[in-house]
Design a protein around this motif. Structure first.
Motif, PDB file in Angstrom:
ATOM      1  N   HIS A 219     -32.035  -7.384 -14.825  1.00 23.54           N
ATOM      2  CA  HIS A 219     -33.503  -7.397 -14.842  1.00 23.54           C
ATOM      3  C   HIS A 219     -34.034  -8.374 -13.798  1.00 23.54           C
ATOM      4  CE1 HIS A 219     -37.611  -7.872 -16.296  1.00 23.54           C
ATOM      5  NE2 HIS A 219     -37.417  -6.949 -17.233  1.00 23.54           N
ATOM      6  N   THR A 220     -35.120  -7.980 -13.130  1.00 22.50           N
ATOM      7  CA  THR A 220     -35.759  -8.890 -12.184  1.00 22.50           C
ATOM      8  C   THR A 220     -36.309 -10.115 -12.912  1.00 22.50           C
ATOM      9  OG1 THR A 220     -37.429  -9.069 -10.444  1.00 22.50           O
ATOM     10  CG2 THR A 220     -37.984  -7.632 -12.301  1.00 22.50           C
ATOM     11  N   PRO A 221     -36.200 -11.318 -12.396  1.00 22.86           N
ATOM     12  CA  PRO A 221     -35.661 -11.649 -11.081  1.00 22.86           C
ATOM     13  C   PRO A 221     -34.145 -11.491 -11.027  1.00 22.86           C
ATOM     14  CG  PRO A 221     -36.163 -13.655 -12.288  1.00 22.86           C
ATOM     15  CD  PRO A 221     -36.679 -12.520 -13.122  1.00 22.86           C
ATOM     16  N   TYR A 222     -33.668 -10.903  -9.928  1.00 24.98           N
ATOM     17  CA  TYR A 222     -32.241 -10.694  -9.741  1.00 24.98           C
ATOM     18  C   TYR A 222     -31.617 -12.036  -9.329  1.00 24.98           C
ATOM     19  CZ  TYR A 222     -34.314  -6.040  -8.817  1.00 24.98           C
ATOM     20  OH  TYR A 222     -35.054  -4.887  -8.856  1.00 24.98           O
ATOM     21  N   VAL A 223     -31.154 -12.790 -10.315  1.00 27.53           N
ATOM     22  CA  VAL A 223     -30.589 -14.109 -10.066  1.00 27.53           C
ATOM     23  C   VAL A 223     -29.106 -14.088 -10.398  1.00 27.53           C
ATOM     24  CG1 VAL A 223     -30.669 -16.568 -10.654  1.00 27.53           C
ATOM     25  CG2 VAL A 223     -32.788 -15.231 -10.588  1.00 27.53           C
ATOM     26  N   ALA A 224     -28.305 -14.628  -9.486  1.00 29.49           N
ATOM     27  CA  ALA A 224     -26.865 -14.739  -9.695  1.00 29.49           C
ATOM     28  C   ALA A 224     -26.333 -15.834  -8.782  1.00 29.49           C
ATOM     29  CB  ALA A 224     -26.165 -13.409  -9.388  1.00 29.49           C
ATOM     30  N   PRO A 225     -25.183 -16.404  -9.097  1.00 30.16           N
ATOM     31  CA  PRO A 225     -24.583 -17.383  -8.177  1.00 30.16           C
ATOM     32  C   PRO A 225     -24.350 -16.784  -6.795  1.00 30.16           C
ATOM     33  CG  PRO A 225     -23.555 -17.557 -10.330  1.00 30.16           C
ATOM     34  CD  PRO A 225     -24.438 -16.336 -10.372  1.00 30.16           C
ATOM     35  N   LYS A 226     -24.376 -17.627  -5.793  1.00 29.32           N
ATOM     36  CA  LYS A 226     -24.323 -17.192  -4.394  1.00 29.32           C
ATOM     37  C   LYS A 226     -23.103 -16.342  -4.087  1.00 29.32           C
ATOM     38  CE  LYS A 226     -27.018 -21.025  -2.467  1.00 29.32           C
ATOM     39  NZ  LYS A 226     -26.987 -22.269  -1.657  1.00 29.32           N
ATOM     40  N   LYS A 227     -21.973 -16.621  -4.744  1.00 23.60           N
ATOM     41  CA  LYS A 227     -20.743 -15.905  -4.419  1.00 23.60           C
ATOM     42  C   LYS A 227     -20.893 -14.400  -4.621  1.00 23.60           C
ATOM     43  CE  LYS A 227     -18.679 -16.679  -9.003  1.00 23.60           C
ATOM     44  NZ  LYS A 227     -17.560 -17.289  -9.757  1.00 23.60           N
ATOM     45  N   TYR A 228     -21.758 -14.002  -5.535  1.00 30.06           N
ATOM     46  CA  TYR A 228     -21.949 -12.569  -5.780  1.00 30.06           C
ATOM     47  C   TYR A 228     -22.782 -11.924  -4.667  1.00 30.06           C
ATOM     48  CZ  TYR A 228     -19.957 -13.550 -10.335  1.00 30.06           C
ATOM     49  OH  TYR A 228     -19.110 -13.943 -11.344  1.00 30.06           O
ATOM     50  N   PHE A 229     -23.690 -12.670  -4.087  1.00 25.73           N
ATOM     51  CA  PHE A 229     -24.491 -12.142  -2.985  1.00 25.73           C
ATOM     52  C   PHE A 229     -23.612 -11.872  -1.764  1.00 25.73           C
ATOM     53  CE2 PHE A 229     -27.846 -13.408  -5.690  1.00 25.73           C
ATOM     54  CZ  PHE A 229     -29.037 -12.872  -5.227  1.00 25.73           C
ATOM     55  N   THR A 230     -22.605 -12.701  -1.551  1.00 31.34           N
ATOM     56  CA  THR A 230     -21.747 -12.513  -0.375  1.00 31.34           C
ATOM     57  C   THR A 230     -20.932 -11.235  -0.448  1.00 31.34           C
ATOM     58  OG1 THR A 230     -19.897 -13.777  -1.335  1.00 31.34           O
ATOM     59  CG2 THR A 230     -21.573 -15.016  -0.104  1.00 31.34           C
ATOM     60  N   LEU A 231     -20.793 -10.661  -1.633  1.00 31.89           N
ATOM     61  CA  LEU A 231     -20.053  -9.406  -1.789  1.00 31.89           C
ATOM     62  C   LEU A 231     -20.817  -8.205  -1.235  1.00 31.89           C
ATOM     63  CD1 LEU A 231     -18.789  -9.853  -5.480  1.00 31.89           C
ATOM     64  CD2 LEU A 231     -17.452 -10.182  -3.376  1.00 31.89           C
ATOM     65  N   PHE A 232     -22.119  -8.371  -1.017  1.00 28.17           N
ATOM     66  CA  PHE A 232     -22.965  -7.234  -0.679  1.00 28.17           C
ATOM     67  C   PHE A 232     -23.828  -7.533   0.552  1.00 28.17           C
ATOM     68  CE2 PHE A 232     -22.241  -7.211  -5.287  1.00 28.17           C
ATOM     69  CZ  PHE A 232     -21.645  -5.962  -5.425  1.00 28.17           C
ATOM     70  N   PRO A 233     -23.255  -7.461   1.751  1.00 30.88           N
ATOM     71  CA  PRO A 233     -24.077  -7.650   2.953  1.00 30.88           C
ATOM     72  C   PRO A 233     -25.207  -6.620   2.987  1.00 30.88           C
ATOM     73  CG  PRO A 233     -21.730  -7.660   3.497  1.00 30.88           C
ATOM     74  CD  PRO A 233     -21.836  -7.216   2.077  1.00 30.88           C
ATOM     75  N   PRO A 234     -26.439  -7.051   3.240  1.00 30.60           N
ATOM     76  CA  PRO A 234     -27.569  -6.108   3.204  1.00 30.60           C
ATOM     77  C   PRO A 234     -27.407  -4.908   4.118  1.00 30.60           C
ATOM     78  CG  PRO A 234     -28.373  -8.362   3.222  1.00 30.60           C
ATOM     79  CD  PRO A 234     -26.890  -8.447   3.447  1.00 30.60           C
ATOM     80  N   ASP A 235     -26.737  -5.083   5.262  1.00 26.06           N
ATOM     81  CA  ASP A 235     -26.632  -3.965   6.202  1.00 26.06           C
ATOM     82  C   ASP A 235     -25.669  -2.879   5.738  1.00 26.06           C
ATOM     83  OD1 ASP A 235     -24.221  -5.254   6.560  1.00 26.06           O
ATOM     84  OD2 ASP A 235     -24.496  -5.655   8.704  1.00 26.06           O
ATOM     85  N   LYS A 236     -24.984  -3.100   4.623  1.00 26.44           N
ATOM     86  CA  LYS A 236     -24.087  -2.082   4.080  1.00 26.44           C
ATOM     87  C   LYS A 236     -24.831  -1.050   3.235  1.00 26.44           C
ATOM     88  CE  LYS A 236     -20.311  -3.852   5.799  1.00 26.44           C
ATOM     89  NZ  LYS A 236     -19.596  -3.166   6.902  1.00 26.44           N
ATOM     90  N   PHE A 237     -26.081  -1.338   2.907  1.00 28.74           N
ATOM     91  CA  PHE A 237     -26.844  -0.434   2.048  1.00 28.74           C
ATOM     92  C   PHE A 237     -27.579   0.617   2.875  1.00 28.74           C
ATOM     93  CE2 PHE A 237     -26.361  -4.154  -0.654  1.00 28.74           C
ATOM     94  CZ  PHE A 237     -26.009  -3.564  -1.870  1.00 28.74           C
ATOM     95  N   THR A 238     -27.462   1.861   2.437  1.00 26.08           N
ATOM     96  CA  THR A 238     -28.208   2.964   3.034  1.00 26.08           C
ATOM     97  C   THR A 238     -29.443   3.222   2.181  1.00 26.08           C
ATOM     98  OG1 THR A 238     -26.183   3.966   3.889  1.00 26.08           O
ATOM     99  CG2 THR A 238     -28.132   5.381   3.724  1.00 26.08           C
ATOM    100  N   LEU A 239     -30.588   3.139   2.764  1.00 30.51           N
ATOM    101  CA  LEU A 239     -31.824   3.337   2.005  1.00 30.51           C
ATOM    102  C   LEU A 239     -32.020   4.810   1.674  1.00 30.51           C
ATOM    103  CD1 LEU A 239     -34.204   0.933   3.960  1.00 30.51           C
ATOM    104  CD2 LEU A 239     -32.971   0.482   1.830  1.00 30.51           C
ATOM    105  N   PRO A 240     -32.578   5.106   0.495  1.00 31.54           N
ATOM    106  CA  PRO A 240     -32.824   6.501   0.119  1.00 31.54           C
ATOM    107  C   PRO A 240     -33.748   7.202   1.114  1.00 31.54           C
ATOM    108  CG  PRO A 240     -33.105   5.051  -1.774  1.00 31.54           C
ATOM    109  CD  PRO A 240     -32.973   4.167  -0.575  1.00 31.54           C
ATOM    110  N   VAL A 241     -33.443   8.451   1.398  1.00 33.02           N
ATOM    111  CA  VAL A 241     -34.302   9.274   2.262  1.00 33.02           C
ATOM    112  C   VAL A 241     -35.279  10.020   1.366  1.00 33.02           C
ATOM    113  CG1 VAL A 241     -34.388  11.174   3.910  1.00 33.02           C
ATOM    114  CG2 VAL A 241     -32.498   9.509   4.002  1.00 33.02           C
ATOM    115  N   ILE A 242     -36.556   9.860   1.631  1.00 37.33           N
ATOM    116  CA  ILE A 242     -37.592  10.453   0.779  1.00 37.33           C
ATOM    117  C   ILE A 242     -38.274  11.581   1.538  1.00 37.33           C
ATOM    118  CG2 ILE A 242     -39.688   9.987  -0.548  1.00 37.33           C
ATOM    119  CD1 ILE A 242     -38.753   6.986  -0.458  1.00 37.33           C
TER     120      ILE A 242
END
Length: 469
Positions: A219-242
């Motif tokens: 649930h927002t706010p999406y809060v987690a320790p920093k180590k979990y953020f490093t698992l998911f580089p933002p540029d790896k996400f493909t945004l939905p095509v609408i």
């Protein structure tokens, strides 16, 4: 980390056998699309995935109202929202049905130790973390309300939010917000929840128990320790095509959960939001793993039914929508995994259409306990044979409009189709065919080739609405 649950053999036992414990694990605002066991390409949820591989994973499970309080009041009683008359996040179900027997009360009456840690009934998140929220005292023998470092980060204004103009916790709970936190898992509220559940398992391992473990993430706010953020580089996400014409294809109420401030996000912000959501989900999975590991360490996995679910689904930009309160698949569909060590169907996926209202009847049946009449049906046959015949569709509803001019959307889901009516059809209808159009980009309600299917789905909807009154 959890090393995996071991399996027993044979079929589901009868009431004459040893009492089975129940561990109910509820995640908040979780989409199937963030879980590896439901096919997520980027999701890292090894502990929930392992539970799914050892229990029965329901691929078509649906909430009855894609909002926290109505959904939780519904599945904790087994009654549909039109029976509880809870359609928002403010009304307590006992105001309308004071004498109802809840799921934990069914176990409490049978002599079980019944306790809750964290969010099971509704809490305002993050404002009510650490309080009782909108809890139901008759349901529990013991309650614990942890408060973690995420609340301190909130108090210190460390959390990014799309709407900083709001005051207090309101700026984080209803809008996309996120934070990569310092510190350990155990310092976070969900980490503390796992710790307290483990203590309860240890203290009550020698008597029958019903323990409810309510995580707040993702649930927002999406809060987690920093180590979990490093698992998911933002540029790896493909945004939905609408598709550009999507809002011409479906009725306007179908998109009424959209928020202008979220519509205005940049692509970079969208990817950051996805990074944070997936990080919070993996963090939550790690806390579930701690609990499952303790269950096995204490040799309780052989006599404990484990249920994992979310209160509703969640949009991550699909159709241009974020969060919940739509009647599209991402909002109405929920993850649901049931592990009973005696079930013959363990390790399989169930394609049948089931509802969260089935939970009360199911757990009482599996434990051999008498239970009140509910709107659900026991899923026991599907736990022994996930491909067994099953003739029940799933009904989900939402509200639209203002308090003085409120109307409903009702949606009926079968294994192939979804039919939705807005304000009894006066504000639009949708007929979706997931075999031909899994992306929900078409509306077949006015297609002559679907006239018979439309009538059949309308009839199903009427039958379920009548049963809900």
């Amino acid at each position: 980390m959890a090393s995996g649950l071991l399996l027993g053999g044979g079929g589901i036992a009868t009431a004459a056998d040893e009492k089975m414990n129940v561990l109910l694990i509820v995640s908040d605002d979780l989409t199937n699309n963030a879980l590896g066991c439901y096919g997520s390409r980027l999701g890292r949820t090894p502990h929930i995935d392992r539970l799914a591989s050892r229990g029965v994973r329901f691929d078509r499970a649906y909430c009855q109202f894609p909002l926290c309080n109505p959904s939780r009041a519904s599945f904790m009683t087994g009654l549909r929202p039109d029976h509880t008359r809870v359609h928002d996040n403010a009304v307590h179900f006992r105001k309308n049905i004071p004498d109802v027997q809840t799921l934990p009360q069914t176990f409490r009456k049978a002599g079980y130790f019944v306790a809750r840690v964290g969010k099971i009934y509704h809490y305002g998140v993050p404002g009510q973390i650490g309080t009782d929220g909108l809890d139901d005292p008759p349901s529990w023998e013991k309650v614990i309300n942890p408060r973690g470092r995420d609340k301190d980060d909130e108090d210190n204004n460390l959390i990014f939010t799309l709407n900083p103009k709001l005051k207090g916790s309101a700026r984080y709970g209803g809008i996309l917000s996120w934070h990569a936190s310092d510190g350990s898992d155990e310092e976070q509220t969900d980490g503390k929840i796992a710790t307290e559940i483990i203590r309860l398992l240890e203290a009550n391992k020698d008597r029958p128990f019903f323990l409810a473990c309510g995580f707040f993430r993702p649930h927002t706010p999406y809060v987690a320790p920093k180590k979990y953020f490093t698992l998911f580089p933002p540029d790896k996400f493909t945004l939905p095509v609408i598709p550009p014409d999507l809002r011409m294809v479906h009725p306007a109420p179908a998109f009424a959960s959209a928020q202008k401030i979220q519509d205005a996000m940049t692509d970079a912000q969208r990817r950051e939001a996805l990074q944070a959501y997936f990080a919070a989900t993996t963090f939550m999975d790690a806390q579930a793993g701690r609990v499952l590991e303790a269950l096995e360490r204490l040799q309780l996995h052989k006599k404990t039914i484990v249920v994992f679910l979310s209160d509703h689904g969640y949009h991550l930009g699909e159709h241009g929508l974020w969060q919940k309160m739509s009647l599209f698949e991402n909002s109405a569909r929920v993850p649901l995994i049931i592990y009973d060590p005696r079930a013959k169907g363990n390790g399989q996926a169930c394609p049948r259409t089931v509802e969260l209202t089935d939970l009360h009847a199911t757990l009482a049946d599996l434990a051999g306990l008498p239970a009140p009449k509910t709107d659900g049906r026991s899923l026991r046959p599907l736990l022994d044979n996930p491909a067994a015949a099953w003739d029940r569709p799933a009904l989900t509803q939402v509200t639209r409009g203002t308090k003085d001019q409120q109307f409903f959307g009702y949606s009926i889901r079968t294994e192939r189709y979804r039919y939705t009516e807005w304000d009894r059809g006066q504000r639009g209808m949708q007929l979706l065919d997931y075999e031909k159009d899994p992306a929900e980009s078409k509306n077949f309600a006015k297609d002559p080739a679907y006239a018979d299917i439309l009538r059949q789905m309308q009839q199903l909807l009427r039958q379920q609405q009548e049963a809900s009154r």
